[in-house]
Design an enzyme around this catalytic site. Structure first.
Site, short mmCIF file in Angstrom:
data_model
loop_
_atom_site.label_atom_id
_atom_site.label_comp_id
_atom_site.label_asym_id
_atom_site.label_seq_id
_atom_site.Cartn_x
_atom_site.Cartn_y
_atom_site.Cartn_z
N LEU A 1 0.82 -1.22 0.00
CA LEU A 1 0.00 0.00 0.00
C LEU A 1 0.86 1.27 0.00
O LEU A 1 0.39 2.33 -0.39
CB LEU A 1 -0.95 0.00 1.21
CG LEU A 1 -2.05 -1.07 1.21
CD1 LEU A 1 -2.81 -1.06 2.52
CD2 LEU A 1 -2.99 -0.90 0.03
N HIS B 1 6.25 -9.90 5.04
CA HIS B 1 6.25 -8.56 4.42
C HIS B 1 5.99 -7.48 5.49
O HIS B 1 6.71 -6.49 5.56
CB HIS B 1 5.16 -8.51 3.33
CG HIS B 1 5.00 -7.18 2.66
ND1 HIS B 1 5.28 -6.98 1.33
CD2 HIS B 1 4.57 -5.97 3.13
CE1 HIS B 1 5.04 -5.71 1.01
NE2 HIS B 1 4.61 -5.08 2.10
N HIS C 1 8.36 -4.34 7.40
CA HIS C 1 8.02 -2.92 7.62
C HIS C 1 8.43 -2.48 9.02
O HIS C 1 8.89 -1.35 9.20
CB HIS C 1 6.51 -2.70 7.48
CG HIS C 1 6.05 -2.47 6.06
ND1 HIS C 1 6.50 -1.43 5.29
CD2 HIS C 1 5.16 -3.15 5.30
CE1 HIS C 1 5.91 -1.48 4.10
NE2 HIS C 1 5.10 -2.52 4.07
#
Ligand code: ZN
Length: 146
Positions: A91, A132, A136
């Site tokens: 995103l 994933h 972050h």
């Protein structure tokens, strides 16, 4: 619950290492629910707190609409096995897709919203998505995977 703004690369907060959550207060719980709303609103399958400008170790995941979203606080991968290569989006990187090599199966230790320690066993898409999002929390983005 609020729909939060998603930071886009190269915002500097995306490359910072996030801090552990020490106290599970109302603020953290509201943030987690707002992250779920933000993820769903943006048609994502996972989101990490640094993407909504909070450098704390919280991720939320919902790999499909039928499954209740999961909230993982202070997640730690305790076991990994195998290799899988998938095309991933993010995103924070609209319209960018990158082939990423990850572990196929993982075990993750985390704190849930009740403050209890929990263990999740993940494979396939769920495994890839958790890896994933944990990236972050360590300031690692898709950009590092190109
Ligand atoms: Zn992402």
């Amino acid at each position: 619950m609020t729909i939060l703004q998603i930071l886009k690369y190269p915002n500097k907060n995306l490359t910072k290492k996030s801090e552990k959550v020490h106290t599970l207060n109302k603020e953290i719980i509201n943030l987690a629910y707002s992250m779920i709303e933000t993820m769903i609103n943006n048609k994502g399958i996972g989101i990490a707190a640094p993407q909504v400008n909070v450098n704390k170790r919280i991720i939320v995941i919902a790999i499909n609409e039928k499954i209740k979203p999961i909230i993982l606080i202070n997640p730690i991968i305790t076991m990994k096995e195998g290799v899988t290569i998938n095309t991933e989006g993010c995103l924070s990187f609209p319209d960018t897709f990158v082939k990423v090599k990850r572990s196929k199966i993982i075990k993750v230790l985390f704190i849930d919203l009740q403050g209890k320690k929990n263990l999740i066993f993940a494979d396939n898409l769920l495994s890839v998505c958790i890896q994933h999002e944990i990236n972050h929390l360590n300031g690692i983005t898709l950009y590092d995977k190109i």
